[in-house]
Design a protein around this motif. Structure first.
Motif, PDB file in Angstrom:
ATOM      1  N   ILE A   1       0.835  -1.197   0.000  1.00 27.22           N
ATOM      2  CA  ILE A   1       0.000   0.000   0.000  1.00 27.22           C
ATOM      3  C   ILE A   1       0.870   1.248   0.000  1.00 27.22           C
ATOM      4  CG2 ILE A   1      -1.765   1.301   1.257  1.00 27.22           C
ATOM      5  CD1 ILE A   1      -2.771  -1.312   0.065  1.00 27.22           C
ATOM      6  N   ASP A   2       0.506   2.193  -0.863  1.00 28.13           N
ATOM      7  CA  ASP A   2       1.182   3.494  -0.952  1.00 28.13           C
ATOM      8  C   ASP A   2       0.136   4.570  -0.660  1.00 28.13           C
ATOM      9  OD1 ASP A   2       2.304   5.940  -1.765  1.00 28.13           O
ATOM     10  OD2 ASP A   2       3.525   4.982  -3.299  1.00 28.13           O
ATOM     11  N   GLY A   3       0.384   5.382   0.343  1.00 27.67           N
ATOM     12  CA  GLY A   3      -0.586   6.395   0.751  1.00 27.67           C
ATOM     13  C   GLY A   3      -0.921   7.424  -0.300  1.00 27.67           C
ATOM     14  N   ASP A   4      -0.134   7.511  -1.391  1.00 29.58           N
ATOM     15  CA  ASP A   4      -0.368   8.498  -2.447  1.00 29.58           C
ATOM     16  C   ASP A   4      -0.893   7.897  -3.748  1.00 29.58           C
ATOM     17  OD1 ASP A   4       0.468  10.723  -0.962  1.00 29.58           O
ATOM     18  OD2 ASP A   4       2.579  10.311  -1.407  1.00 29.58           O
ATOM     19  N   GLU A   5      -0.996   6.568  -3.802  1.00 30.59           N
ATOM     20  CA  GLU A   5      -1.346   5.912  -5.071  1.00 30.59           C
ATOM     21  C   GLU A   5      -2.604   5.063  -4.901  1.00 30.59           C
ATOM     22  OE1 GLU A   5       0.054   6.493  -7.872  1.00 30.59           O
ATOM     23  OE2 GLU A   5       1.771   7.656  -7.161  1.00 30.59           O
ATOM     24  N   TYR A   6      -3.755   5.707  -4.950  1.00 34.76           N
ATOM     25  CA  TYR A   6      -5.024   5.013  -4.705  1.00 34.76           C
ATOM     26  C   TYR A   6      -5.306   3.927  -5.731  1.00 34.76           C
ATOM     27  CZ  TYR A   6     -10.073   4.270  -4.430  1.00 34.76           C
ATOM     28  OH  TYR A   6     -11.319   3.715  -4.349  1.00 34.76           O
ATOM     29  N   PHE A   7      -5.251   4.247  -7.035  1.00 34.71           N
ATOM     30  CA  PHE A   7      -5.602   3.273  -8.061  1.00 34.71           C
ATOM     31  C   PHE A   7      -4.642   2.090  -8.045  1.00 34.71           C
ATOM     32  CE2 PHE A   7      -6.113   1.560 -12.353  1.00 34.71           C
ATOM     33  CZ  PHE A   7      -7.491   1.568 -12.485  1.00 34.71           C
ATOM     34  N   LYS A   8      -3.377   2.380  -7.818  1.00 35.05           N
ATOM     35  CA  LYS A   8      -2.387   1.308  -7.729  1.00 35.05           C
ATOM     36  C   LYS A   8      -2.677   0.412  -6.529  1.00 35.05           C
ATOM     37  CE  LYS A   8       2.626   0.586  -7.358  1.00 35.05           C
ATOM     38  NZ  LYS A   8       3.949   1.280  -7.233  1.00 35.05           N
TER      39      LYS A   8
END
Length: 599
Positions: free
Chosen positions: A536-543
């Motif tokens: 999980i990346d806090g800046d990459e929602y779609f990813k």
């Protein structure tokens, strides 16, 4: 009636005046005698008879009085005993805050002006219906919806609190997921560009032509490879393949093949004339989504009409829900080699090629799965009629339409993860489909999504903040009482033979109670283990969304070689639900932890 005796012949005054004569005495049947006889002998026969009956009457009265007194004492004793028993069995009146709140909620929902014998539903729920408005973002609303709304507020607070639970990676991932979801500015900034790499990975979306995400090649099209790619993202168009427990051997997992879901809610949406408005809205929705990606309006509308025609044919060969009620008839177990024999694969002369073993082995060779299978691998076919007709339908529509349809199935599911332009299209479609007129608050959408994929991590915080241990104990006691009563009633069932009664009792005694939450989620090490593969990346929602889909798909496929785990909790603690699982033989009850009288 008053009863008395009146002597008309004389009175005391007459005697004193000496006016008494013999005739008067005779007339009144008074005998005059101057003999000194005994008191009995001086009485006439009539007087003797009267005295006798008087004595008998007095004795009877005395006897009756005695009987009445005895009975009265007995009744008093019985009342005293009954009062003592009542006093010992009188239920305690709950006076806790939860009880007061639950009572107030029930009374506020009831319409006491309605006769319950005439309309019990209106009596019990009438006022609730009158004072409750279905939210514009919902197609339905009930008391469970109210309870879930309360829980969502609590979960929002837990996910937005960045100062607590910092040392638990699983919870950090859940909070980062939520943060990326509510970061609307970042989502708007990226727009549709975040989905282009996905479209390219799938070989391009034909409807987009030569634009970004397009560049599809008919010569390079492979149905097996495209379906494998979509399975990686937990999407199963055309062929509904999944791993689950075997109905005949519930301790084992097996490959299942079933008819797929469709873009509209069910097969009748494609077939009934009175639902044409919904089909038109569906075409507008799909073509508008394609146009936001850069598709030509005229070409996209034509392509979507072709997609609808293909889906309609798929709906036609799908089995209706009424015909799927007999689970025994649906169950058809065979090997992959038998599958290839029974459901003829396309020949070399056919436009669309497909090989069952190539497809199935490719799915289980995906990243993070890597399970080797051969043609002896057993599979269960749930819809024989569908697969017998499938490939002839696909040949009829050709490669381009088939590719357009398959890619559309995943893009339809991902519209909710893109920017507000796509959200608006989805809202317009929902107005026609379900009557909702507005979008749900963004934070609610994000709380629900985070709960879906990180439910146990969120549950760790939820339990610590809201759980009522006494409520859990009361729930377990209630289930124990129900089990005891059930076993008692088994002894009184005349139509059940002893062998069946014994098995029924064993089944009841073996029921597991899943109340509130699994204890493992309170142990950080075990909780982290559940989400160790989540990225999980806090800046990459779609990813993040795509990574979650990959994780769920891989986890499901990896179960093939594992024994079906009947002790695995599948629902998060904050879920509002109560149900019985037949295959797990479990009674599950959630929401006791927040308020024991919430449902």
């Amino acid at each position: 009636m008053d009863v008395g005796h009146e002597n008309k012949g004389y009175d005391k005054k007459d005697v004193e005046q000496g006016d008494l004569d013999l005739n008067t005495a005779r007339a009144n049947q008074v005998k005059l005698s101057f003999k000194k006889d005994g008191p009995i002998k001086r009485r006439t026969k009539c007087e003797k008879a009267l005295i006798f009956f008087l004595v008998i009457f007095i004795l009877v009265v005395i006897a009756l009085v005695v009987v009445v007194l005895v009975q009265k004492n007995k009744i008093d004793d019985d009342k005293s005993v009954k009062n003592d028993v009542t006093a010992t069995k009188e239920p305690e009146i709950c006076q806790t805050a939860d009880c007061a709140q639950a009572s107030a909620r029930l009374i506020a929902s009831m319409d006491l002006s309605v006769d319950p014998c005439e309309d019990f539903y209106e009596f019990s729920c009438g006022l609730w219906r009158k004072k409750t408005v279905i939210p514009e973002a919902s197609s339905f609303y009930g008391t469970l919806s109210e309870a879930y709304d309360d829980i969502q507020v609590t979960n929002k607070y837990l996910l937005e609190d960045m100062t607590s639970y910092q040392g638990i990676p699983a919870i950090t991932k859940a909070k980062d997921m939520y943060t990326s979801c509510v970061n609307v500015d970042r989502i708007e900034e990226k727009g549709s560009s975040v989905a282009i790499p996905l479209l390219e990975e799938l070989g391009g979306w034909p409807i987009l032509g030569t634009g970004p995400g397009g560049n599809w090649s008919e010569n390079e099209f492979s149905l097996s490879k495209l379906l494998i790619s979509l399975h990686q993202y937990n999407n199963f168009p055309v062929i509904g393949m999944f791993v689950g427990y075997d109905d005949r051997e519930s301790n084992k997992n097996i490959i299942h093949l079933d008819q797929p879901s469709l873009g509209l809610p069910g097969r009748l949406y494609y077939l009934q004339e009175n639902l044409s408005e919904m089909r038109e809205a569906y075409v507008t929705f799909a073509s508008s989504v394609a146009q936001l990606f850069g598709a030509d309006q005229t070409a996209s509308e034509r392509d979507v009409q072709d997609i609808l025609a293909l889906e309609t044919d798929i709906a036609n060969i799908s089995t209706s829900m009424e015909d799927r009620r007999d689970t025994t008839a649906l169950y058809n177990k065979m090997s992959i080699s038998e599958l290839r024999e029974n459901f003829t694969e396309p020949t070399s002369n056919d436009v669309i090629q497909f090989n069952w073993f190539e497809y199935l082995s490719g799915v289980f060779d995906l990243e993070n799965v890597k399970i080797a299978i051969n043609e002896s691998e057993p599979v269960v076919i749930y819809d024989v009629a569908y697969y017998r007709k499938l490939f002839s339908v696909l040949q009829k529509h050709g490669k381009r339409t088939l590719a357009n349809y398959i890619v559309w199935t995943i893009m339809q599911n991902r519209v909710g993860n893109l920017d507000s332009r796509f959200q608006d299209l989805k809202t317009e479609f929902s107005k026609v489909l379900s009557g909702t007129t507005t979008q749900e608050a963004r934070w609610k959408t994000c709380v629900s999504y985070t709960e879906t994929y990180f439910g146990m991590a969120l549950g760790h915080m939820f339990v610590n903040e809201t759980f009522d241990e006494t409520a859990r104990a009361e729930a377990l006691e209630m289930i124990g009482n129900i089990r005891g009563t059930f076993n008692d009633e088994l002894e009184n069932i005349a139509w059940m033979d002893d062998a069946t009664r014994t098995v029924a009792k064993e089944k009841a005694d073996a029921v597991k109670e899943w109340i509130g939450y699994p204890s493992d989620i309170l142990i950080p090490e075990k909780l982290n283990k559940l989400y160790e593969n989540a990225s999980i990346d806090g800046d990459e929602y779609f990813k993040n969304v795509l990574n979650n889909l990959k994780g769920v798909a891989a986890h499901s496929l990896r179960q093939l070689r594992k024994k079906f785990n009947k002790n695995e909790w599948t629902d998060p603690p904050s879920q509002v639900n109560a149900f019985y699982s037949a295959v797990r033989n479990t009674i599950s009850k959630y929401r006791f932890l927040y308020s024991k009288f919430s449902i």
